[in-house]
Design a protein around this motif. Structure first.
Motif, short mmCIF file in Angstrom:
data_model
loop_
_atom_site.label_atom_id
_atom_site.label_comp_id
_atom_site.label_asym_id
_atom_site.label_seq_id
_atom_site.Cartn_x
_atom_site.Cartn_y
_atom_site.Cartn_z
N TYR A 152 -31.17 -0.64 5.44
CA TYR A 152 -29.97 -0.89 4.65
C TYR A 152 -29.69 -2.39 4.55
O TYR A 152 -29.27 -2.87 3.49
N LEU A 208 -31.96 -3.72 2.01
CA LEU A 208 -31.56 -3.26 0.68
C LEU A 208 -30.37 -4.08 0.15
O LEU A 208 -30.34 -4.47 -1.02
N ILE A 209 -29.42 -4.35 1.03
CA ILE A 209 -28.27 -5.17 0.62
C ILE A 209 -28.73 -6.57 0.19
O ILE A 209 -28.29 -7.10 -0.83
N ILE A 225 -30.24 -6.23 -3.31
CA ILE A 225 -29.21 -6.01 -4.34
C ILE A 225 -28.45 -7.30 -4.63
O ILE A 225 -28.18 -7.63 -5.78
N GLN A 226 -28.13 -8.03 -3.57
CA GLN A 226 -27.38 -9.28 -3.77
C GLN A 226 -28.21 -10.30 -4.55
O GLN A 226 -27.68 -11.02 -5.39
N SER A 273 -28.31 -9.09 -8.14
CA SER A 273 -27.00 -9.27 -8.78
C SER A 273 -26.80 -10.72 -9.21
O SER A 273 -26.24 -10.99 -10.28
N LYS A 274 -27.26 -11.64 -8.37
CA LYS A 274 -27.12 -13.06 -8.73
C LYS A 274 -27.89 -13.37 -10.02
O LYS A 274 -27.50 -14.26 -10.77
N ASN A 275 -28.98 -12.66 -10.24
CA ASN A 275 -29.85 -12.94 -11.39
C ASN A 275 -29.54 -12.09 -12.61
O ASN A 275 -30.33 -12.04 -13.55
N LEU A 276 -28.39 -11.40 -12.60
CA LEU A 276 -28.03 -10.58 -13.76
C LEU A 276 -27.68 -11.48 -14.93
O LEU A 276 -26.84 -12.37 -14.80
N LEU A 322 -31.03 -2.65 -12.53
CA LEU A 322 -30.42 -2.52 -11.20
C LEU A 322 -29.97 -1.07 -10.96
O LEU A 322 -30.14 -0.52 -9.86
#
Lengths: 120, 120
Positions: free
Chosen positions: A35, A38-39, A42-43, A46-49, A58
């Motif tokens: 986990y 995984l976090i 994801i972080q 998310s920064k690269n969205l 995502l």
């Protein structure tokens, strides 16, 4: 498959009571690390969205991970050797961390690591 | 429902050619803003990821948003008045930004905003 030991004969899918408590702790340790990894991912994602496609990528990634975690964290004793062998192959646990388990169970898990290693 | 204008009579779901180009630009502007808002929310949620439940909550949120976007960005002319009225109610577009449209179409969209406003 059976293993001889000083205390008797154990089949591959039998777990001693003394091993079960340690196994549960190791299982939860692997999950906790998984986990945390995984976090981190994801972080980073998310920064690269930027464009819409990255948002839905995502979403697909999380749907995939949900299924993967559901399958991976299977605590049935009948499959636990294989589950632990996978954790080792994924670097979620190291073989050293299994030293508290009985020698028989360590050997069984090592054996499964070798089998899975050859398959992949 | 029909509106009289200097150029003739227009039914509620008719779009003049000159309005269609502007409508498409406004539609894409709303979508662009909506995606920018969504990225902000995802990045905030990602920063606050701690326990596993928050990961799967983010997954559910993205699945919900995918469905919402799919329904919301419906460019059929027969429903476009309502679509634009919803954009206004959600602050994705302002009524001022519709000033390039014909007066009839502005009135129709304003009328739809009023109707939807009463329903919610």
């Amino acid at each position: 498959m059976k293993f001889e030991s000083g205390n008797g004969v154990y089949s591959m899918d039998k777990w001693r009571k003394s091993d079960k408590k340690i196994a549960k702790e190791l299982f939860e340790l692997a999950r906790k690390r998984d986990y945390a990894n995984l976090i981190d991912i994801i972080q980073l994602k998310s920064k690269n969205l930027t464009i819409p496609e990255t948002i839905w990528d995502l979403r697909e990634f999380l749907n995939y991970k949900a299924k993967e975690f559901d399958q991976k964290y299977d605590y049935r004793y009948s499959v636990l050797d294989q589950v632990f062998a996978n954790f080792i192959r994924e670097d979620l646990l190291s073989l050293d961390e299994f030293q508290s388990l009985s020698k028989e169970k360590q050997d069984q898990i090592q054996h499964m690591v070798n089998i899975l290693g050859k398959l992949s």
